[in-house]
Write a protein that holds these residues in place. Structure first.
Motif, PDB file in Angstrom:
ATOM      1  N   GLU A 322       1.804   5.162   7.249  1.00 31.79           N
ATOM      2  CA  GLU A 322       1.029   5.332   6.017  1.00 31.79           C
ATOM      3  C   GLU A 322      -0.395   5.808   6.334  1.00 31.79           C
ATOM      4  O   GLU A 322      -0.882   5.654   7.443  1.00 31.79           O
ATOM      5  CB  GLU A 322       0.991   4.019   5.228  1.00 31.79           C
ATOM      6  N   ALA A 323      -1.031   6.359   5.284  1.00 31.96           N
ATOM      7  CA  ALA A 323      -2.354   6.948   5.457  1.00 31.96           C
ATOM      8  C   ALA A 323      -3.466   5.906   5.506  1.00 31.96           C
ATOM      9  O   ALA A 323      -4.524   6.142   6.076  1.00 31.96           O
ATOM     10  CB  ALA A 323      -2.627   7.924   4.314  1.00 31.96           C
ATOM     11  N   ILE A 324      -3.225   4.765   4.870  1.00 28.93           N
ATOM     12  CA  ILE A 324      -4.267   3.742   4.816  1.00 28.93           C
ATOM     13  C   ILE A 324      -3.730   2.442   5.402  1.00 28.93           C
ATOM     14  O   ILE A 324      -2.532   2.209   5.397  1.00 28.93           O
ATOM     15  CB  ILE A 324      -4.750   3.521   3.366  1.00 28.93           C
ATOM     16  N   GLY A 325      -4.616   1.621   5.895  1.00 30.42           N
ATOM     17  CA  GLY A 325      -4.165   0.417   6.585  1.00 30.42           C
ATOM     18  C   GLY A 325      -4.366  -0.842   5.756  1.00 30.42           C
ATOM     19  O   GLY A 325      -4.783  -0.778   4.595  1.00 30.42           O
ATOM     20  N   PRO A 326      -4.096  -2.000   6.369  1.00 29.75           N
ATOM     21  CA  PRO A 326      -4.284  -3.270   5.677  1.00 29.75           C
ATOM     22  C   PRO A 326      -5.731  -3.416   5.211  1.00 29.75           C
ATOM     23  O   PRO A 326      -6.645  -2.916   5.861  1.00 29.75           O
ATOM     24  CB  PRO A 326      -3.972  -4.315   6.750  1.00 29.75           C
ATOM     25  N   GLY A 327      -5.903  -4.086   4.074  1.00 27.59           N
ATOM     26  CA  GLY A 327      -7.267  -4.319   3.579  1.00 27.59           C
ATOM     27  C   GLY A 327      -7.698  -3.258   2.591  1.00 27.59           C
ATOM     28  O   GLY A 327      -8.722  -3.398   1.942  1.00 27.59           O
ATOM     29  N   ILE A 328      -6.926  -2.165   2.491  1.00 24.30           N
ATOM     30  CA  ILE A 328      -7.286  -1.114   1.535  1.00 24.30           C
ATOM     31  C   ILE A 328      -6.280  -1.160   0.383  1.00 24.30           C
ATOM     32  O   ILE A 328      -5.079  -1.284   0.628  1.00 24.30           O
ATOM     33  CB  ILE A 328      -7.300   0.273   2.212  1.00 24.30           C
ATOM     34  N   LEU A 329      -6.791  -1.062  -0.837  1.00 21.22           N
ATOM     35  CA  LEU A 329      -5.919  -1.139  -2.011  1.00 21.22           C
ATOM     36  C   LEU A 329      -4.892  -0.009  -1.970  1.00 21.22           C
ATOM     37  O   LEU A 329      -5.259   1.162  -1.821  1.00 21.22           O
ATOM     38  CB  LEU A 329      -6.759  -1.022  -3.292  1.00 21.22           C
ATOM     39  N   GLY A 330      -3.614  -0.378  -2.075  1.00 20.69           N
ATOM     40  CA  GLY A 330      -2.557   0.634  -2.009  1.00 20.69           C
ATOM     41  C   GLY A 330      -1.816   0.615  -0.694  1.00 20.69           C
ATOM     42  O   GLY A 330      -0.855   1.357  -0.497  1.00 20.69           O
ATOM     43  N   HIS A 331      -2.259  -0.267   0.225  1.00 19.89           N
ATOM     44  CA  HIS A 331      -1.597  -0.398   1.531  1.00 19.89           C
ATOM     45  C   HIS A 331      -0.149  -0.846   1.335  1.00 19.89           C
ATOM     46  O   HIS A 331       0.132  -1.726   0.517  1.00 19.89           O
ATOM     47  CB  HIS A 331      -2.399  -1.412   2.362  1.00 19.89           C
ATOM     48  N   SER A 332       0.772  -0.231   2.088  1.00 13.66           N
ATOM     49  CA  SER A 332       2.195  -0.566   1.952  1.00 13.66           C
ATOM     50  C   SER A 332       2.668  -1.263   3.223  1.00 13.66           C
ATOM     51  O   SER A 332       2.898  -0.584   4.223  1.00 13.66           O
ATOM     52  CB  SER A 332       3.015   0.702   1.735  1.00 13.66           C
ATOM     53  N   PRO A 333       2.837  -2.593   3.188  1.00 16.54           N
ATOM     54  CA  PRO A 333       3.197  -3.329   4.408  1.00 16.54           C
ATOM     55  C   PRO A 333       4.488  -2.827   5.052  1.00 16.54           C
ATOM     56  O   PRO A 333       4.620  -2.863   6.276  1.00 16.54           O
ATOM     57  CB  PRO A 333       3.355  -4.775   3.925  1.00 16.54           C
ATOM     58  N   GLU A 334       5.445  -2.341   4.232  1.00 14.25           N
ATOM     59  CA  GLU A 334       6.722  -1.911   4.832  1.00 14.25           C
ATOM     60  C   GLU A 334       6.584  -0.621   5.644  1.00 14.25           C
ATOM     61  O   GLU A 334       7.483  -0.247   6.386  1.00 14.25           O
ATOM     62  CB  GLU A 334       7.814  -1.776   3.748  1.00 14.25           C
ATOM     63  N   LEU A 335       5.445   0.053   5.493  1.00 18.00           N
ATOM     64  CA  LEU A 335       5.243   1.293   6.272  1.00 18.00           C
ATOM     65  C   LEU A 335       4.321   1.050   7.474  1.00 18.00           C
ATOM     66  O   LEU A 335       4.006   1.964   8.222  1.00 18.00           O
ATOM     67  CB  LEU A 335       4.611   2.380   5.381  1.00 18.00           C
ATOM     68  N   PHE A 336       3.871  -0.187   7.637  1.00 17.12           N
ATOM     69  CA  PHE A 336       2.879  -0.482   8.673  1.00 17.12           C
ATOM     70  C   PHE A 336       3.520  -1.292   9.795  1.00 17.12           C
ATOM     71  O   PHE A 336       4.332  -2.182   9.545  1.00 17.12           O
ATOM     72  CB  PHE A 336       1.721  -1.263   8.038  1.00 17.12           C
ATOM     73  N   ASN A 337       3.117  -0.977  11.028  1.00 17.30           N
ATOM     74  CA  ASN A 337       3.639  -1.646  12.222  1.00 17.30           C
ATOM     75  C   ASN A 337       5.163  -1.520  12.294  1.00 17.30           C
ATOM     76  O   ASN A 337       5.876  -2.509  12.484  1.00 17.30           O
ATOM     77  CB  ASN A 337       3.204  -3.120  12.226  1.00 17.30           C
ATOM     78  N   THR A 338       5.645  -0.316  12.121  1.00 19.35           N
ATOM     79  CA  THR A 338       7.088  -0.052  12.155  1.00 19.35           C
ATOM     80  C   THR A 338       7.453   0.672  13.447  1.00 19.35           C
ATOM     81  O   THR A 338       6.591   1.279  14.090  1.00 19.35           O
ATOM     82  CB  THR A 338       7.494   0.858  10.975  1.00 19.35           C
ATOM     83  N   ASP A 339       8.733   0.591  13.823  1.00 19.59           N
ATOM     84  CA  ASP A 339       9.182   1.306  15.018  1.00 19.59           C
ATOM     85  C   ASP A 339      10.433   2.091  14.635  1.00 19.59           C
ATOM     86  O   ASP A 339      11.499   1.506  14.441  1.00 19.59           O
ATOM     87  CB  ASP A 339       9.478   0.306  16.143  1.00 19.59           C
ATOM     88  N   ILE A 340      10.305   3.401  14.474  1.00 22.08           N
ATOM     89  CA  ILE A 340      11.478   4.185  14.042  1.00 22.08           C
ATOM     90  C   ILE A 340      11.881   5.205  15.114  1.00 22.08           C
ATOM     91  O   ILE A 340      12.625   6.127  14.854  1.00 22.08           O
ATOM     92  CB  ILE A 340      11.199   4.910  12.699  1.00 22.08           C
TER      93      ILE A 340
END
Lengths: 514, 306
Positions: A322-340
């Motif tokens: 995702e373009a923005i990280g934790p702490g920013i409004l609109g952050h998507s946890p399911e797209l963060f810290n993923t391994d694909i």
């Protein structure tokens, strides 16, 4: 021999004169004044200017926050949380108007009282003068109305959900209107004046800035007698200064030196997630190989983001989609810290896209991220891409970026000084993406345009999350990792890094004082 | 001599004019200052607004004309980075660069002149070979590496000197040794070869045959003539040093011209680059002139009037 003697005498005199005329620095003073509590921080670049409206530099702001104060202040851990600064309270009175009640009894360093007129002067200057570097971040402010000596209304042209974010950053440090108008920009540069806990003392360009404690500060008594910000661009030198105890905090520890800082016995290492996200800009222009969504997906699956972070960055990052990280409004946890990472699937997708024997593409990168780019190229090659790696000097890279002349892929980092989504997402609106990625998605356009003026935070978060989910599928950019920034710190200091990278000297303590 | 000085001073005008033109073109074709000033989230519109506000959207010849007319009034324009007049920013760096240049030259001369002479006098001895070897090594080692090694060993391990920055005498030691040894490596070889040429000449043989002590032959008769090429290289190196030792000043965080130029080029700070190059060019011309005058002092047979 006589000639030689003459030459030696002339040289010796020359060096004595030169050394004598040097003006010196605080070396002797520092040794002589051991009772003083001095905090020394080693930055990589010099203070750009004291005209706070005319730069966009984070390290410069990290110095300025000790001299100038904002109306509202970001929380160190959660930058969206706003704390009272020079404003004691605030409310939105209608869609375009924000009312601020100001703190009374505050004085500028020159003795001038702080009033609503100073707020009006500061914000209107940056919102109206197009020649100022930070103008575009404030141009939505239409006017600032003085209601009484300690009340102001900030009127925006469009509804502005991120006004508080604007007012807690770089150009929002309140300037003394009367003094600034009297001395002009040049005079202000020589002797800047704010309301902060530290006063400007001296600036030796490309060497150091020294601040001294403001004994008349309106808040808690300042913690340090003196705060010194040194400019040490070379990382080996900066770390050597830290190891010898000449500086208390060093910014940006390269991966190769992290262990040295950890093992030295006199220093420790800390890092913190930043709002900066590294990504691959992916061109979707008709006729390019990356126009095909399967090729774009294959590129993302071919890269082992976690391995890049661990091996090239010394662990200073978190993989993301995702373009923005934790702490920013609109952050998507399911797209963060993923391994694909899945190289076999990448090869399969490439074959399905009609390139069973691989395909050629160009990856451009600024020289500063050369190692990362080389590693990405190696991963892509493994998935049967044929990568032309193009490493560009910084100015050349920026020029190519501005003229939209990158080919299929370009490695880019995007910061976010406001900790708000628009800065990193609005580049995906069709008009803004034209020529750059040539990405266009009607739904994304609608979501982002609606969110930009939506004053309802809950709805706005949903709009950004939905847009991010689409972007993760469409891949106009392949997001790689959220950068962490790091510091080496002397053991005598208790320092917790802030998400916004600021150095509020009074949040940094001597351990023996605690 | 007077005519020579007068003529050289007159040459300054066209030389400086050509230099300003070349630098102006180079700075403009290699990048856009607005791109370097704005944060990476700036839009194309933001860039356009600032470009217009700074007058960078005008044709290049118009910008150069404005620059030249201001220059004639001693105004190099404002630094984009600092937002202040460029020339004072450049001039305030000169003392730091002079200080480092002088100290480095002193280190270089203290090493090169005695070792060069000794090496020539003891030609083909083990000592001579050793000095030649060390000179080659000194020339081959890049100054940033020498600087970093000195920091790690002398400042960090031994703790004898400060690591970096500018302050009292102790701050000068490491950068001066880094720069000085690099110059000494070249200068030692020059002193040696120059000395060898001189001591092979007839008048030296005559001096020796008169029964003069070797010490007097070398110091009184040979050294003065051997110093002419040394003065040349000292002059040339001095201009390089004062113009800013880009790498060493950065390694040692020395706030001189070198660091200023590196930062200005990185940020495409046109006014600072122009003012720096102008000041350096002027210094090169003046130092060359001083070197020519020094020749004359060392060898009265040299005449410039014709």
């Amino acid at each position: 021999m006589k000639q030689l003697r003459h030459i030696s005498i002339v040289w010796f005199a020359f060096i004595l004169i030169a050394t004598g005329c040097s003006g010196g620095t605080s070396g002797s003073k520092e040794e002589g004044a051991q009772q003083e509590k001095v905090l020394t921080i080693g930055n990589t670049i010099d203070n750009v200017t004291f005209d706070i409206h005319n730069h966009g530099n984070t390290q410069t702001e990290s110095i300025h926050v000790n001299i100038f104060e904002y109306l509202v202040k970001k929380d160190g851990d959660d930058p969206r949380k706003k704390l009272p600064g020079l404003a004691v309270s605030w409310e939105r009175t209608d869609d375009l108007t924000w009312r601020f009640k100001l703190k009374e009894g505050v004085k500028f360093h020159n003795g001038d009282p702080f009033t609503a007129a100073d707020v009006k002067f500061t914000l209107e200057r940056v919102a109206k003068d197009k020649s100022l570097v930070d103008y575009s971040s404030y141009s939505n402010i239409d006017q600032v109305n003085v209601i009484d000596e300690f009340t102001v209304d900030v009127i925006t042209k469009e509804p502005d959900p991120i006004l508080l974010a604007r007012l807690s950053r770089i150009s929002s440090g309140i300037l003394p209107a009367a003094y600034f108008e009297k001395v002009g920009v040049k005079g202000f540069m020589d002797d800047p004046v704010g309301t902060g806990p530290y006063k400007f003392s001296k600036w030796i360009k490309d060497d150091r800035i020294e601040l001294v404690k403001n004994t008349d500060y309106h808040g808690e008594k300042p913690n340090w007698d003196r705060v010194v910000f040194r400019t040490i661009p070379e990382s080996t030198t900066r770390i050597s200064e830290l190891l010898t105890g000449s500086i208390d905090i060093a910014v940006i520890i390269p991966p190769g030196d992290i262990q040295r800082v950890k093992d030295s016995g006199s220093t420790y290492y800390v890092d913190k997630e930043s709002a900066r996200v590294q990504s691959l800009l992916v061109r979707q222009t008709p006729g390019t190989v990356t126009e095909n969504p399967k090729v774009r997906e294959a590129i993302e699956l071919a890269i082992d983001k976690k391995a890049v972070i661990d091996n090239v960055l010394g662990g200073a990052g978190v993989p993301t989609q995702e373009a923005i990280g934790p702490g920013i409004l609109g952050h998507s946890p399911e797209l963060f810290n993923t391994d694909i990472y899945n190289v076999e699937r990448a090869k399969q997708l490439l074959a399905e896209a009609g390139y069973p024997d691989g395909v050629e593409l160009t990856l451009s990168s600024p020289a500063s991220t050369k190692e990362v780019a080389e590693t990405l190229a190696a991963y892509l090659t493994e998935a049967s891409f044929k990568v032309n790696l193009e490493i560009l000097e910084q100015t050349q890279y920026k020029q190519r970026d501005n003229s939209n002349t990158f080919k299929e892929l370009a490695l880019q980092g995007k910061g976010n000084s406001m900790f708000e989504a628009p800065l990193q997402l609005e580049i995906f609106i069709t008009e803004n993406a034209a020529g750059q990625t040539d990405y266009s998605n009607k739904e994304v356009d609608e979501l982002l345009k609606a969110a930009a003026t939506n004053l309802n935070d809950e709805e706005r978060a949903e709009q950004y999350e939905r847009a991010q989910a689409i972007l993760a599928q469409d891949r106009p950019r392949i997001f790689l990792y959220q950068n962490k920034f790091n510091y080496g710190v002397n053991n005598r200091i208790d320092f917790t890094p802030r998400t916004d990278e600021m150095f509020y000297a009074d949040d940094i303590k001597l351990k023996e004082d605690e | 001599m007077g005519i020579y000085i007068y003529r050289t001073l007159l040459q300054i005008v066209p030389v400086l004019f050509i230099i300003t033109l070349i630098v102006f073109i180079l700075v403009h074709v290699t990048g856009d200052p607005v791109a370097m000033m704005l944060p990476d989230t700036a839009s194309a519109e933001d860039r356009e607004i600032l470009t217009q506000a700074l007058g960078l959207d005008r044709p290049l010849y118009v910008q150069y004309y404005i620059f030249l007319s201001n220059l004639l009034q001693g105004d190099f324009g404002n630094s984009f980075r600092y937002g202040e007049a460029a020339l004072p920013i450049v001039l305030e760096r000169l003392p730091a660069s002079f200080e480092l240049a002088a100290a480095s030259m002193l280190v270089a001369c203290c090493i090169a002149i005695p070792f060069g002479i000794w090496s020539a006098v003891k030609r083909n001895s083990v000592f001579d070979l050793f000095i030649s070897g060390v000179s080659v090594l000194g020339k081959a080692m890049p100054s940033f590496w020498v600087g970093i090694m000195l920091i790690l060993i002398v400042a960090v391990q031994m703790g004898w000197t400060p690591v970096s920055g500018r302050g009292g005498f102790s701050y000068l030691i490491l950068p001066a040794i880094t720069l000085g040894t690099g110059i000494a490596a070249e200068m030692t070889r020059l002193v040696r070869s120059s000395m060898l040429e001189i001591i092979g000449q007839d008048y030296i043989r005559t001096a020796r045959s008169k029964g003069l002590r070797e010490m007097i032959v070398i110091n009184k008769h040979a050294l003065r003539n051997a110093l002419i090429p040394v003065v040349t290289i000292t002059g040339l190196q001095l201009t390089n040093l004062v113009g800013g030792s880009l790498v060493v000043e950065t390694v040692f965080s020395w706030p001189g011209m070198g660091q200023l130029i590196v930062q200005a080029i990185n940020s495409h700070d046109m006014a600072i680059v122009q003012a720096s190059v102008f000041v350096i060019a002027l210094m090169v011309i003046l130092i060359n002139l001083a070197t020519d005058i020094a020749y004359r002092a060392l060898d009265p047979r040299i005449k410039y009037n014709r």
